[in-house]
Design an enzyme around this catalytic site. Structure first.
Site, PDB file in Angstrom:
ATOM      1  N   ASP A  75       0.821  -1.217   0.000  1.00  0.00           N
ATOM      2  CA  ASP A  75       0.000   0.000   0.000  1.00  0.00           C
ATOM      3  C   ASP A  75       0.857   1.270   0.000  1.00  0.00           C
ATOM      4  O   ASP A  75       2.023   1.238   0.396  1.00  0.00           O
ATOM      5  CB  ASP A  75      -0.879   0.042   1.268  1.00  0.00           C
ATOM      6  CG  ASP A  75      -2.035  -0.941   1.204  1.00  0.00           C
ATOM      7  OD1 ASP A  75      -2.031  -1.797   0.305  1.00  0.00           O
ATOM      8  OD2 ASP A  75      -2.926  -0.854   2.069  1.00  0.00           O
ATOM      9  N   HIS A 220       3.918  -2.175   3.062  1.00  0.00           N
ATOM     10  CA  HIS A 220       3.934  -0.836   2.455  1.00  0.00           C
ATOM     11  C   HIS A 220       5.233  -0.642   1.670  1.00  0.00           C
ATOM     12  O   HIS A 220       6.312  -0.827   2.254  1.00  0.00           O
ATOM     13  CB  HIS A 220       3.811   0.242   3.543  1.00  0.00           C
ATOM     14  CG  HIS A 220       2.488   0.214   4.246  1.00  0.00           C
ATOM     15  ND1 HIS A 220       2.215  -0.681   5.260  1.00  0.00           N
ATOM     16  CD2 HIS A 220       1.362   0.943   4.052  1.00  0.00           C
ATOM     17  CE1 HIS A 220       0.968  -0.486   5.667  1.00  0.00           C
ATOM     18  NE2 HIS A 220       0.425   0.482   4.954  1.00  0.00           N
TER      19      HIS A 220
HETATM   20 ZN   LIG Z   1      -2.601   3.294   3.126  1.00  0.00          ZN
END
Ligand SMILES: [Zn+2]
Length: 258
Positions: A75, A220
């Site tokens: 993400d 991430h």
């Molecule tokens: Zn996010």
């Protein structure tokens, strides 16, 4: 959505019952507060824990998968760190899914193209990733989704169907916006907490302890720390005969509009 309605129905039912009861006996005030509190606790939990499917149906893994197949998801990119992630994925022959922020896509369209060229999937993670999105109107959430899709389309000429809500937060307005845009919601059932935990060993252990066939791992592509953990993770997957595929492959659903 249905679960939220059931919760609210029970709140009104309990309050009505207590109001009726108060005609016959003295019902103390706190007895009225109790169901409201319970409703609130359930609503807050349902809005923040995506696996509960409280406001919307989110795919948080595939329980039908028996083979050692999982999905790595990243993400908040694309960022310059994404290039290192792509290099590692190639080295270990793994496929992944990137839930991208519209503003980041506009900054690095060439990285988005590379993600697609190397066989990975791109999904929508809103245009601005606003911390206050939980308080946006349905119309504003819809604009966030459409704006991000446009940025993605401009870079790779694909209409993204997969969406991951920032922070995993959902509510009735977000549910309403998603109904209008038709996005499929992708959650996770293996959260690395790589953006929160400072120690690489702790992150690695968290993910590997929760590893199971069909799981969706949340990472991430925004820090060197995650890149370091990723290499260890890919070695671990290889040693344990696990294979990472894109989420659309894991769930057998389309990633883009035809
Ligand atoms: Zn996010």
């Amino acid at each position: 959505m249905l679960k939220h309605r059931i919760n609210t129905f029970f709140l009104f039912f309990a309050l009505l019952l207590l109001a009726g009861l108060s005609f016959w006996v003295v019902v103390p005030f706190w007895v009225f507060v109790l169901p409201v509190l319970l409703w609130l606790i359930i609503a807050v939990a349902g809005s923040s824990v995506i696996t509960l499917n409280y406001h919307i149906k989110a795919y948080c893994g595939n329980p039908d998968v028996t083979a050692n197949t999982i999905s790595l998801t990243f993400d908040d990119g694309p960022t310059p760190e994404t290039l290192k992630v792509l290099q590692l994925l190639k080295k270990y022959n793994a496929a992944a899914t990137f839930f991208c922020i519209g503003t980041q896509v506009e900054k690095h369209p060439e990285i988005l193209k590379k993600i697609i060229e190397e066989g990975h999937t791109v999904g929508n993670h809103t245009y601005s990733h606003a911390a206050k999105m939980g308080f946006f109107s349905a119309e504003k959430v819809k604009q966030e989704l459409q704006h991000a899709n446009k940025a993605i389309y401009n870079a790779i000429s694909k209409q993204a169907l997969l969406f991951r809500p920032p922070f995993g937060v959902t509510n009735p307005n977000i549910a309403k916006a998603l109904k209008a845009t038709g996005h499929t919601v992708i959650g996770w059932n293996n959260r690395s907490l790589d953006a929160v935990i400072p120690d690489e060993d702790t992150i690695f252990n968290r993910v590997t302890q929760r590893l199971a066939p069909g799981c969706i791992i949340l990472l991430h592509d925004t820090s060197q720390k995650t890149v370091n953990v990723l290499e260890r993770l890919l070695v671990f997957l290889q040693q344990n005969n696990y294979k990472s595929v894109t989420v659309d492959q894991l769930l057998n659903i389309p990633a883009y509009e035809e």
